[in-house]
Design an enzyme around this catalytic site. Structure first.
Site, PDB file in Angstrom:
ATOM      1  N   SER A 138       0.921  -1.218  -0.067  1.00 44.00           N
ATOM      2  CA  SER A 138      -0.308  -0.037  -0.039  1.00 44.00           C
ATOM      3  C   SER A 138       0.815   1.370   0.108  1.00 44.00           C
ATOM      4  O   SER A 138       1.895   1.313   0.440  1.00 44.00           O
ATOM      5  CB  SER A 138      -0.912  -0.053   1.207  1.00 44.00           C
ATOM      6  OG  SER A 138      -1.757  -1.173   1.569  1.00 44.00           O
ATOM      7  N   CYS A 169      -7.989   0.209   1.632  1.00 44.20           N
ATOM      8  CA  CYS A 169      -7.871   1.214   0.753  1.00 44.20           C
ATOM      9  C   CYS A 169      -9.347   1.615   0.110  1.00 44.20           C
ATOM     10  O   CYS A 169      -9.213   2.004  -0.890  1.00 44.20           O
ATOM     11  CB  CYS A 169      -6.822   1.158  -0.407  1.00 44.20           C
ATOM     12  SG  CYS A 169      -5.151   0.740   0.425  1.00 44.20           S
TER      13      CYS A 169
END
Length: 213
Positions: A138, A169
């Site tokens: 990420s 996310c």
């Protein structure tokens, strides 16, 4: 690109909020002569909610704390066995745009995984790095006064189950991956030097120095 010495800090396992505050302090106090820094760290279990984060993406945090962050992006999870690399760079001095830095970080991870025979790729519609359809890294950044902070989080040998408590996310059902699914002996201790070497190569191999903390 501007060439100078990059200071590298290996911080070990740390609370998220303390490191976040330290990044803010560093960025607020730095001037045009300050060295850029790269921080390598793992965090105690925590969900961090980015600036674009929506509460409905935190499904059932349970006993894991939720902390608001000023990085870009939505909610993610940090925990032991995940290698976090924070990049405190003067982008103006290095003649890097924000998109350039995102691409550089993604390529750093792609190159690191390729060294271990893992084929990974970024996605235009969802920042980060993926192996097939599964997300293994990420990204989240903040730029202030032309300088970056926050960075990337690469899943190495961590427990992935807390990701089931969120929409990672902001994507419902996003499957997560970790390096040990392909390379069983991977640890943050042997991945961190590879990550560092690959980002330095993409920054044109500036000199660097480990700083004791």
């Amino acid at each position: 690109m501007y060439q100078d010495k990059i200071l590298v800090r290996q911080l070990g396992l740390q609370p998220y909020e303390a490191i976040s505050q330290a990044m803010h302090n560093f960025t607020d106090m730095r001037d045009e002569n300050s060295h850029d820094e790269i921080w390598l760290v793992e965090h105690y279990p925590v969900f961090t909610q980015g600036q674009a984060g929506k509460a409905e993406h935190i499904l059932m945090p349970g006993d894991i704390p939720v902390v608001q962050s000023d990085r870009g992006g939505q909610v993610t999870y940090h925990g032991p066995g995940q290698q976090v690399m924070y990049v405190l760079l003067n982008l103006k001095r290095r003649k890097l745009g924000v998109r350039d830095l995102v691409t550089l970080l993604e390529q750093t991870v792609v190159n690191t995984l390729a060294e271990m025979g893992i084929e990974a790729h970024p996605r235009a519609d969802a920042p980060g790095v993926y192996v097939g359809e599964k997300k293994i890294c990420s990204l989240g950044l903040r730029i202030r006064r032309g300088c970056s902070f926050h960075g990337l989080a690469l899943n190495v040998n961590m427990d992935l189950s807390p990701f089931l408590r969120i929409n990672p996310c902001g994507y419902a059902g996003m499957e997560m991956a970790k390096i040990t699914q392909w390379k069983e002996d991977a640890t943050t201790d042997n991945i961190a030097p590879r990550l560092l070497a690959n980002i330095l190569a993409l920054l044109n191999n500036p000199p660097y120095e480990y700083i004791a903390t």
